[in-house]
Design a protein around this motif. Sequence first.
Motif, PDB file in Angstrom:
ATOM      1  N   GLY A 275     -31.955   6.387   4.848  1.00 57.03           N
ATOM      2  CA  GLY A 275     -31.199   6.005   3.668  1.00 57.03           C
ATOM      3  C   GLY A 275     -30.993   7.125   2.667  1.00 57.03           C
ATOM      4  N   GLU A 276     -31.517   8.309   2.951  1.00 55.69           N
ATOM      5  CA  GLU A 276     -31.378   9.425   2.023  1.00 55.69           C
ATOM      6  C   GLU A 276     -29.930   9.891   1.950  1.00 55.69           C
ATOM      7  OE1 GLU A 276     -33.946  12.297   3.710  1.00 55.69           O
ATOM      8  OE2 GLU A 276     -35.807  11.250   3.150  1.00 55.69           O
ATOM      9  N   PRO A 277     -29.460  10.304   0.768  1.00 51.08           N
ATOM     10  CA  PRO A 277     -28.101  10.856   0.667  1.00 51.08           C
ATOM     11  C   PRO A 277     -27.955  12.107   1.530  1.00 51.08           C
ATOM     12  CG  PRO A 277     -29.044  10.435  -1.514  1.00 51.08           C
ATOM     13  CD  PRO A 277     -30.159  10.295  -0.533  1.00 51.08           C
ATOM     14  N   LEU A 278     -26.766  12.350   2.037  1.00 51.07           N
ATOM     15  CA  LEU A 278     -26.520  13.538   2.843  1.00 51.07           C
ATOM     16  C   LEU A 278     -26.700  14.817   2.029  1.00 51.07           C
ATOM     17  CD1 LEU A 278     -23.439  12.514   5.035  1.00 51.07           C
ATOM     18  CD2 LEU A 278     -25.886  12.339   5.550  1.00 51.07           C
ATOM     19  N   SER A 279     -26.696  14.680   0.712  1.00 51.55           N
ATOM     20  CA  SER A 279     -26.909  15.844  -0.155  1.00 51.55           C
ATOM     21  C   SER A 279     -28.385  16.184  -0.304  1.00 51.55           C
ATOM     22  CB  SER A 279     -26.298  15.582  -1.530  1.00 51.55           C
ATOM     23  OG  SER A 279     -26.790  14.352  -2.064  1.00 51.55           O
ATOM     24  N   GLY A 280     -29.271  15.326   0.222  1.00 53.14           N
ATOM     25  CA  GLY A 280     -30.703  15.575   0.153  1.00 53.14           C
ATOM     26  C   GLY A 280     -31.393  14.717  -0.886  1.00 53.14           C
ATOM     27  N   GLY A 281     -32.722  14.837  -0.942  1.00 51.46           N
ATOM     28  CA  GLY A 281     -33.522  14.027  -1.855  1.00 51.46           C
ATOM     29  C   GLY A 281     -34.059  12.796  -1.164  1.00 51.46           C
ATOM     30  N   GLY A 282     -34.727  11.953  -1.930  1.00 48.35           N
ATOM     31  CA  GLY A 282     -35.279  10.726  -1.378  1.00 48.35           C
ATOM     32  C   GLY A 282     -34.247   9.620  -1.310  1.00 48.35           C
ATOM     33  N   VAL A 283     -34.651   8.500  -0.698  1.00 48.86           N
ATOM     34  CA  VAL A 283     -33.722   7.387  -0.525  1.00 48.86           C
ATOM     35  C   VAL A 283     -33.222   6.869  -1.869  1.00 48.86           C
ATOM     36  CG1 VAL A 283     -35.645   5.741  -0.400  1.00 48.86           C
ATOM     37  CG2 VAL A 283     -33.428   5.121   0.553  1.00 48.86           C
ATOM     38  N   ASP A 284     -34.045   6.979  -2.919  1.00 46.64           N
ATOM     39  CA  ASP A 284     -33.667   6.474  -4.235  1.00 46.64           C
ATOM     40  C   ASP A 284     -32.987   7.541  -5.090  1.00 46.64           C
ATOM     41  OD1 ASP A 284     -33.541   4.261  -5.903  1.00 46.64           O
ATOM     42  OD2 ASP A 284     -35.323   4.835  -7.021  1.00 46.64           O
ATOM     43  N   ALA A 286     -30.023   9.956  -6.524  1.00 49.59           N
ATOM     44  CA  ALA A 286     -28.578   9.869  -6.693  1.00 49.59           C
ATOM     45  C   ALA A 286     -27.899  10.882  -5.776  1.00 49.59           C
ATOM     46  CB  ALA A 286     -28.201  10.146  -8.140  1.00 49.59           C
ATOM     47  N   PRO A 287     -26.821  10.497  -5.097  1.00 50.53           N
ATOM     48  CA  PRO A 287     -26.120  11.461  -4.241  1.00 50.53           C
ATOM     49  C   PRO A 287     -25.619  12.649  -5.056  1.00 50.53           C
ATOM     50  CG  PRO A 287     -25.348   9.213  -3.830  1.00 50.53           C
ATOM     51  CD  PRO A 287     -26.198   9.161  -5.051  1.00 50.53           C
ATOM     52  N   GLY A 288     -25.834  13.847  -4.524  1.00 52.46           N
ATOM     53  CA  GLY A 288     -25.316  15.049  -5.169  1.00 52.46           C
ATOM     54  C   GLY A 288     -23.865  15.257  -4.780  1.00 52.46           C
ATOM     55  N   LEU A 289     -22.946  14.717  -5.551  1.00 48.93           N
ATOM     56  CA  LEU A 289     -21.537  14.708  -5.152  1.00 48.93           C
ATOM     57  C   LEU A 289     -20.894  16.090  -5.226  1.00 48.93           C
ATOM     58  CD1 LEU A 289     -20.379  11.347  -6.783  1.00 48.93           C
ATOM     59  CD2 LEU A 289     -21.292  11.762  -4.489  1.00 48.93           C
ATOM     60  N   ASN A 290     -21.516  17.010  -5.934  1.00 40.29           N
ATOM     61  CA  ASN A 290     -20.966  18.364  -6.020  1.00 40.29           C
ATOM     62  C   ASN A 290     -21.648  19.338  -5.061  1.00 40.29           C
ATOM     63  OD1 ASN A 290     -19.098  17.733  -8.093  1.00 40.29           O
ATOM     64  ND2 ASN A 290     -20.736  17.856  -9.620  1.00 40.29           N
ATOM     65  N   GLU A 295     -20.411  27.247   3.332  1.00 35.88           N
ATOM     66  CA  GLU A 295     -18.995  27.436   3.666  1.00 35.88           C
ATOM     67  C   GLU A 295     -18.067  26.702   2.692  1.00 35.88           C
ATOM     68  OE1 GLU A 295     -21.749  28.158   6.679  1.00 35.88           O
ATOM     69  OE2 GLU A 295     -21.240  26.137   5.930  1.00 35.88           O
ATOM     70  N   GLY A 296     -18.650  25.979   1.736  1.00 29.11           N
ATOM     71  CA  GLY A 296     -17.830  25.305   0.736  1.00 29.11           C
ATOM     72  C   GLY A 296     -17.471  23.873   1.080  1.00 29.11           C
ATOM     73  N   ARG A 297     -18.086  23.278   2.105  1.00 26.85           N
ATOM     74  CA  ARG A 297     -17.798  21.898   2.484  1.00 26.85           C
ATOM     75  C   ARG A 297     -18.754  20.966   1.744  1.00 26.85           C
ATOM     76  NH1 ARG A 297     -20.317  18.845   6.147  1.00 26.85           N
ATOM     77  NH2 ARG A 297     -21.353  20.701   7.018  1.00 26.85           N
ATOM     78  N   TYR A 298     -18.204  19.855   1.226  1.00 28.34           N
ATOM     79  CA  TYR A 298     -19.055  18.881   0.529  1.00 28.34           C
ATOM     80  C   TYR A 298     -20.072  18.283   1.507  1.00 28.34           C
ATOM     81  CZ  TYR A 298     -16.235  18.802  -3.741  1.00 28.34           C
ATOM     82  OH  TYR A 298     -15.599  19.124  -4.912  1.00 28.34           O
ATOM     83  N   LEU A 299     -21.340  18.222   1.080  1.00 24.93           N
ATOM     84  CA  LEU A 299     -22.359  17.588   1.914  1.00 24.93           C
ATOM     85  C   LEU A 299     -22.111  16.088   2.022  1.00 24.93           C
ATOM     86  CD1 LEU A 299     -25.564  19.473   0.680  1.00 24.93           C
ATOM     87  CD2 LEU A 299     -24.361  19.770   2.848  1.00 24.93           C
ATOM     88  N   VAL A 300     -21.647  15.477   0.942  1.00 25.69           N
ATOM     89  CA  VAL A 300     -21.218  14.074   0.963  1.00 25.69           C
ATOM     90  C   VAL A 300     -19.706  14.090   1.100  1.00 25.69           C
ATOM     91  CG1 VAL A 300     -21.121  11.888  -0.280  1.00 25.69           C
ATOM     92  CG2 VAL A 300     -23.151  13.335  -0.469  1.00 25.69           C
ATOM     93  N   PRO A 301     -19.150  13.690   2.250  1.00 24.38           N
ATOM     94  CA  PRO A 301     -17.696  13.809   2.474  1.00 24.38           C
ATOM     95  C   PRO A 301     -16.883  13.134   1.373  1.00 24.38           C
ATOM     96  CG  PRO A 301     -18.807  13.280   4.535  1.00 24.38           C
ATOM     97  CD  PRO A 301     -19.849  13.181   3.448  1.00 24.38           C
ATOM     98  N   VAL A 302     -15.659  13.622   1.209  1.00 22.92           N
ATOM     99  CA  VAL A 302     -14.810  13.134   0.108  1.00 22.92           C
ATOM    100  C   VAL A 302     -14.454  11.665   0.272  1.00 22.92           C
ATOM    101  CG1 VAL A 302     -13.864  15.404  -0.429  1.00 22.92           C
ATOM    102  CG2 VAL A 302     -12.734  13.982   1.294  1.00 22.92           C
TER     103      VAL A 302
END
Length: 388
Positions: A275-284, A286-290, A295-302
């Motif tokens: 359940g962890e965000p693709l941007s990292g961190g724990g399941v709880d 907040a997704p790191g949207l930036n 290479e400049g690709r968003y870790l959380v897809p657009v």
Amino acid sequence: MPSADRPPSRRAFLDAAGVTVAAGLLAGCSGDSARSDRPVDPTPSAPPTPTPVAVTGRHQAGVTLPRSAQPHLLALVADLGETVPPGPILAELGETIQTLAAGSDPRLLGLSPGDVTVTVGVGPRLVQAVGATLPGATDLPGFSRERVDSRERGGDLLIQICAGDALLPPLVAAALLDQAGDRVQERWRQFGRRGVEVPVAEDRTAPRNLLGFIDGIVGPHTDAEQERDLWLAGPPAVAGGTLAVLRRMEIDLTRFAALSVAEQEAVFGRRRASGEPLSGGGVDSAPGLNAKTPEGRYLVPVDAHVRRANPTVVGVGHMLRRSYSIDTPAPGLLFVSFQNDLRTFTATLSRMDTSDALLPFTTTTASATFLILPGYDPQRPLGSTLFG
């Protein structure tokens, strides 16, 4: 509930017999090395007794109480007759709910009420008759990817019944419909169940949904968050209530399951296992949207669901979201959200409609919104603040 005086069940007897036979076979092969000094208890342990949930109070039960929602739900949507005044029937339903929760209603057929909760809401037609500007007077607009029959859109009355015992919701529904008689006509009903609960915070869990992902991680969980985003502060007629949205969705499980795990995770923006965000961190976290790759690709897809439905990005409050897996009329989810501003839902879904990787796998087949009435007690009947 099993009794300590009850003889062992046939299953328990066979289990115990199997253990004895297996021990004998081992003894025949290896002598005393297979012996155990621990006796085998063939009696199954009794399941824990559910904690009753208070019916009366500032808010109705079944929204934030109990803290972890029960696994079984029955949502029943109905209409009141055109000339039926809402006040008296709501008061009767509130009285019946209290007797059902106390276990004193014979229509429970001897079952313990356990942790059953009943939550009652009224639809836009009834709210508009009291005041066109009241919260709950506005209906949901249409959205894309809908295939909703007219009978399964809208409605005057919502009765949400939740319980740990799957036998209770239909019995409670039958009792309440019996109480209402021909003043109420049922539109549709939906059974749902929550998946296995997974820890997501120190004192909080969330279930897995039919797609295998943890559902309902983000929401107004603290008292302060719930006062801000969940409960209606006014006007007095609705204070202590909230607004509910129900959406029944078919899900194309076959097509989703054909994706690789990485592709499924890109749809949601979270790891399927943790359940962890693709941007990292724990399941709880907040997704790191930036957050981006080197290479400049968003870790959380657009077009990931957690990005498109993010309340900060949408500019709305948090919803208290509940999803229940269903298998009729087709495999899918019954989505239920509670919020104190209908725009929280409509603005979120409008943004998802433009580009959300999850929506193409769904088709909405039922849709409605209701004002969940404020709490009640014997001196203040259900619905009396609005229809008294």
